[in-house]
Design a protein around this motif. Structure first.
Motif, PDB file in Angstrom:
ATOM      1  N   ALA A  29      -4.718   9.763  16.702  1.00 53.06           N
ATOM      2  CA  ALA A  29      -5.974   9.453  16.017  1.00 53.06           C
ATOM      3  C   ALA A  29      -6.210   7.950  15.941  1.00 53.06           C
ATOM      4  O   ALA A  29      -7.334   7.475  16.132  1.00 53.06           O
ATOM      5  CB  ALA A  29      -5.963  10.052  14.612  1.00 53.06           C
ATOM      6  N   THR A  30      -5.158   7.197  15.703  1.00 54.83           N
ATOM      7  CA  THR A  30      -5.274   5.746  15.617  1.00 54.83           C
ATOM      8  C   THR A  30      -5.637   5.138  16.962  1.00 54.83           C
ATOM      9  O   THR A  30      -6.432   4.204  17.036  1.00 54.83           O
ATOM     10  CB  THR A  30      -3.958   5.141  15.099  1.00 54.83           C
ATOM     11  N   GLU A  31      -5.082   5.660  18.035  1.00 58.68           N
ATOM     12  CA  GLU A  31      -5.405   5.158  19.365  1.00 58.68           C
ATOM     13  C   GLU A  31      -6.862   5.436  19.730  1.00 58.68           C
ATOM     14  O   GLU A  31      -7.486   4.662  20.462  1.00 58.68           O
ATOM     15  CB  GLU A  31      -4.477   5.777  20.409  1.00 58.68           C
ATOM     16  N   ALA A  32      -7.426   6.524  19.219  1.00 59.62           N
ATOM     17  CA  ALA A  32      -8.803   6.895  19.543  1.00 59.62           C
ATOM     18  C   ALA A  32      -9.836   6.062  18.778  1.00 59.62           C
ATOM     19  O   ALA A  32     -10.965   5.905  19.230  1.00 59.62           O
ATOM     20  CB  ALA A  32      -9.013   8.381  19.258  1.00 59.62           C
ATOM     21  N   LEU A  33      -9.479   5.527  17.621  1.00 61.51           N
ATOM     22  CA  LEU A  33     -10.435   4.799  16.786  1.00 61.51           C
ATOM     23  C   LEU A  33     -11.091   3.610  17.478  1.00 61.51           C
ATOM     24  O   LEU A  33     -12.326   3.496  17.458  1.00 61.51           O
ATOM     25  CB  LEU A  33      -9.770   4.346  15.481  1.00 61.51           C
ATOM     26  N   PRO A  34     -10.341   2.687  18.084  1.00 61.29           N
ATOM     27  CA  PRO A  34     -11.003   1.541  18.720  1.00 61.29           C
ATOM     28  C   PRO A  34     -11.903   1.947  19.883  1.00 61.29           C
ATOM     29  O   PRO A  34     -12.937   1.349  20.107  1.00 61.29           O
ATOM     30  CB  PRO A  34      -9.849   0.674  19.234  1.00 61.29           C
TER      31      PRO A  34
END
Length: 72
Positions: A29-34
């Motif tokens: 999920a963190t990788e998808a945010l940017p």
């Protein structure tokens, strides 16, 4: 985790899942945010902070346990 300031261990315990499962979901999920935010995500940022440290609980064959944290 980010909203409630909960650790992966706490969320794993609450959901009845292992730490690795919760951490994998959090990383994805963190990788998808940017990517979802696009280049405008940096509008207004004047300073970027960088911290590299070693997590004592990281024991994976493919990594050395070091993580990088970037903040604005």
């Amino acid at each position: 985790m980010a909203i409630d300031k909960a650790t992966a261990a706490v969320v794993a315990r609450e959901l009845g899942r292992c730490w690795d499962t919760v951490n994998s979901v959090a990383v994805a999920a963190t990788e998808a945010l940017p990517l979802a935010a696009g280049p405008a995500r940096l509008d207004g940022v004047q300073v970027i902070g960088l911290d590299v440290h070693e997590w004592a609980h990281v024991f994976v064959a493919s990594g050395d346990g070091f993580v990088t944290v970037i903040t604005d």
